[in-house]
Design a protein around this motif. Structure first.
Motif, short mmCIF file in Angstrom:
data_model
loop_
_atom_site.label_atom_id
_atom_site.label_comp_id
_atom_site.label_asym_id
_atom_site.label_seq_id
_atom_site.Cartn_x
_atom_site.Cartn_y
_atom_site.Cartn_z
N CYS A 253 0.93 -1.33 0.09
CA CYS A 253 -0.17 0.01 0.08
C CYS A 253 0.99 1.41 0.17
O CYS A 253 0.43 2.27 -0.68
CB CYS A 253 -0.78 0.06 1.34
N LEU A 254 1.91 1.13 0.94
CA LEU A 254 2.83 2.29 0.77
C LEU A 254 3.47 2.64 -0.37
O LEU A 254 3.61 3.86 -0.98
CB LEU A 254 4.06 2.30 2.06
N VAL A 255 4.01 1.48 -1.43
CA VAL A 255 4.42 1.73 -2.51
C VAL A 255 3.54 2.42 -3.53
O VAL A 255 3.97 3.23 -4.30
CB VAL A 255 5.07 0.33 -3.05
N ILE A 256 2.49 1.82 -3.36
CA ILE A 256 1.33 2.40 -4.48
C ILE A 256 1.15 4.02 -4.19
O ILE A 256 1.02 4.79 -4.85
CB ILE A 256 -0.13 1.67 -4.16
N ALA A 257 1.06 4.33 -3.06
CA ALA A 257 0.74 5.68 -2.50
C ALA A 257 1.93 6.69 -3.00
O ALA A 257 1.77 7.83 -3.43
CB ALA A 257 0.59 5.95 -0.86
N VAL A 258 3.32 6.09 -2.94
CA VAL A 258 4.35 6.93 -3.12
C VAL A 258 4.36 7.20 -4.65
O VAL A 258 4.58 7.94 -5.26
CB VAL A 258 5.60 6.17 -2.66
N ALA A 259 4.23 5.84 -5.38
CA ALA A 259 4.11 6.13 -7.09
C ALA A 259 3.14 7.00 -7.49
O ALA A 259 3.57 7.68 -8.48
CB ALA A 259 3.99 4.36 -7.61
N THR A 260 1.87 6.73 -7.03
CA THR A 260 0.88 7.61 -7.20
C THR A 260 1.32 9.09 -6.97
O THR A 260 0.88 10.03 -7.85
CB THR A 260 -0.46 7.55 -6.60
N SER A 261 1.98 9.47 -6.09
CA SER A 261 2.15 10.73 -5.83
C SER A 261 3.33 11.29 -6.45
O SER A 261 3.37 12.49 -6.91
CB SER A 261 2.60 10.83 -4.24
N GLU A 262 4.56 10.38 -6.73
CA GLU A 262 5.57 10.98 -7.62
C GLU A 262 5.10 11.03 -8.94
O GLU A 262 5.54 12.12 -9.76
CB GLU A 262 6.55 9.85 -7.60
N TYR A 263 4.20 10.40 -9.51
CA TYR A 263 3.52 10.76 -10.77
C TYR A 263 2.66 12.21 -10.85
O TYR A 263 2.81 12.71 -11.95
CB TYR A 263 2.34 9.53 -11.47
N LEU A 264 2.10 12.25 -9.87
CA LEU A 264 1.34 13.45 -9.72
C LEU A 264 2.40 14.72 -9.55
O LEU A 264 1.89 15.80 -10.14
CB LEU A 264 0.23 13.52 -8.53
N VAL A 265 3.15 14.53 -8.75
CA VAL A 265 4.19 15.87 -8.49
C VAL A 265 4.64 16.34 -9.86
O VAL A 265 4.77 17.35 -10.33
CB VAL A 265 5.05 15.30 -7.60
N GLU A 266 5.14 15.35 -10.70
CA GLU A 266 5.69 15.59 -12.04
C GLU A 266 4.57 16.26 -12.78
O GLU A 266 4.98 17.07 -13.63
CB GLU A 266 6.15 14.27 -12.72
N ASN A 267 3.41 15.90 -12.68
CA ASN A 267 2.37 16.44 -13.67
C ASN A 267 2.08 17.90 -13.21
O ASN A 267 1.96 18.74 -13.94
CB ASN A 267 0.91 15.65 -13.44
N ILE A 268 1.87 17.92 -11.70
CA ILE A 268 1.63 19.14 -11.08
C ILE A 268 2.77 20.14 -11.65
O ILE A 268 2.50 21.34 -12.04
CB ILE A 268 1.57 19.11 -9.80
N ARG A 269 4.08 19.77 -11.56
CA ARG A 269 5.22 20.78 -11.62
C ARG A 269 5.04 21.04 -13.10
O ARG A 269 5.33 22.25 -13.48
CB ARG A 269 6.41 20.02 -11.33
N SER A 270 4.95 20.21 -14.51
CA SER A 270 5.16 20.51 -15.43
C SER A 270 3.94 21.44 -15.98
O SER A 270 3.98 22.22 -16.87
CB SER A 270 5.13 19.16 -16.27
#
Length: 367
Positions: A346-363
């Motif tokens: 569950c922790l890996v899923i949350a981290v992977a989703t957040s990393e993907y979202l951070v890059e989208n928000i930043r771009s």
């Protein structure tokens, strides 16, 4: 036990069902509030040039004008990044209770000698008392320890509430790098360590047992091996027709391993949770030079709400609430054994989703 197990099970099941239903409803209301009303942190500047976006945004109503619950105790009034990532119990139950207690006692306004740091130090003391009680063999005493640990979590919310009220800050915020931030974090860590040490000592003195259902033991396949988690389970097994033959107790090394893996989850969850709060705040709240409309769009997006909802479930406070429930139900070892590996997924899923979202928000926002 404090009352008959059947009665306790019915009451706990009912309360758990009501709590889950309440949190789901509040999450739904929070999402609708974000979509349909203005967000405080995205006030449109006077020199805004995007007329279409400005007109669309200014047409939204203020949530304070339509809600019948006063915003001082309403957890939906001031949504922020951290508010979206705080666990359900703290946000929807302890948060409003802190506001009610503060209003009733006047801690923020009149009791100025009670500082947020004093509250933080006091909840460490409460955690130490709870850790001592949780080592007791008597279930009623361990349940009292759970109450004290929940009081500790309430006080942990209260110190942040008092600090925000005295600084006139609306909504949940993490002031990274301040003295209060570090004091609160260290006190939280000490409280969690106290709880883990107490559970470790309890399991050491009352280790779970392994046994085989049926006799003779030598004729049974290995998959029928069963772990006995509590004295209540052992007595229940004795009443069966086939009986039970005990094998060895779970070793202290195995107990340390399982509890260590669970504690590792909490540590990694805390690090990641604080990191993403800091990153999201920088991108969506603190960096005012970024376009306000792009920031508001990302904050209102369903993907952002989903990503933050994951952290409501896997943040360290949620782990503590679940562990407290397991201790109260006398299923501590069963809970730890169930999640000591699966929780990492569950922790890996949350981290992977957040990393993907951070890059989208930043771009999207930075461009």
């Amino acid at each position: 036990m404090m009352w008959p197990s059947s009665q306790a099970s019915k009451i706990l099941t009912f309360l758990l069902f009501i709590t889950i239903l309440y949190c789901i409803c509040m999450d739904t209301f929070l999402f609708l509030r974000i979509q349909n009303y203005k967000i405080d942190i995205y006030d449109v500047p006077e020199n805004a040039t995007q007329e279409t976006s400005t007109q669309k945004y200014t047409q939204l109503e203020n949530y304070e004008d339509v809600t019948w619950v006063p915003c001082r105790i309403n957890p939906l009034c001031h949504p922020t990044v951290k508010a979206l990532m705080v666990d359900h119990i703290n946000h929807y139950i302890y948060g409003p209770l802190c506001a009610i207690v503060d209003i009733g006692l006047g801690i923020s306004e009149t009791m100025l000698f009670i500082t947020p740091n004093i509250i933080s130090f006091f909840h460490v003391f409460v955690a130490c008392v709870g850790a001592k009680l949780i080592t007791c063999q008597n279930l009623a005493v361990r349940r009292l320890a759970v109450v004290l640990f929940q009081l500790r979590m309430f006080l942990d919310d209260l110190d942040g509430h008092v600090a925000r009220e005295r600084k006139h800050i609306k909504g949940e915020r993490s002031e990274v790098g301040t003295l209060g931030y570090w004091v609160d974090g260290i006190c939280d860590l000490l409280g969690v360590i106290a709880m883990m040490v107490g559970i470790l000592l309890y399991l050491k003195n009352n280790p779970p047992r392994r046994g085989y259902k049926g006799t003779p033991v030598s004729t049974l396949p290995y998959h029928q091996l069963k772990e006995i988690n509590t004295s209540e389970d052992i007595e229940k097994e004795h009443t069966t027709e086939v009986g039970i033959s005990y094998k060895t107790k779970v070793s202290f090394q195995r107990i340390v391993q399982v509890l260590g893996l669970f504690s590792g989850q909490m540590m990694l969850s805390s690090i990641a949770w604080n990191r993403y709060i800091d990153v999201y705040q920088d991108l969506l709240e603190n960096c005012t030079e970024y376009d306000v409309f792009r920031r508001a769009t990302m904050f209102k997006s369903g993907l952002f709400f989903f990503a933050t909802a994951l952290w409501r479930i896997v943040n360290p406070h949620s782990y503590l609430h679940l562990l407290s429930l397991a201790v109260f139900c006398d299923k501590t070892w069963g809970f730890l054994k169930t999640v000591h590996y699966s929780g990492y997924i569950c922790l890996v899923i949350a981290v992977a989703t957040s990393e993907y979202l951070v890059e989208n928000i930043r771009s999207y926002v930075v461009s």
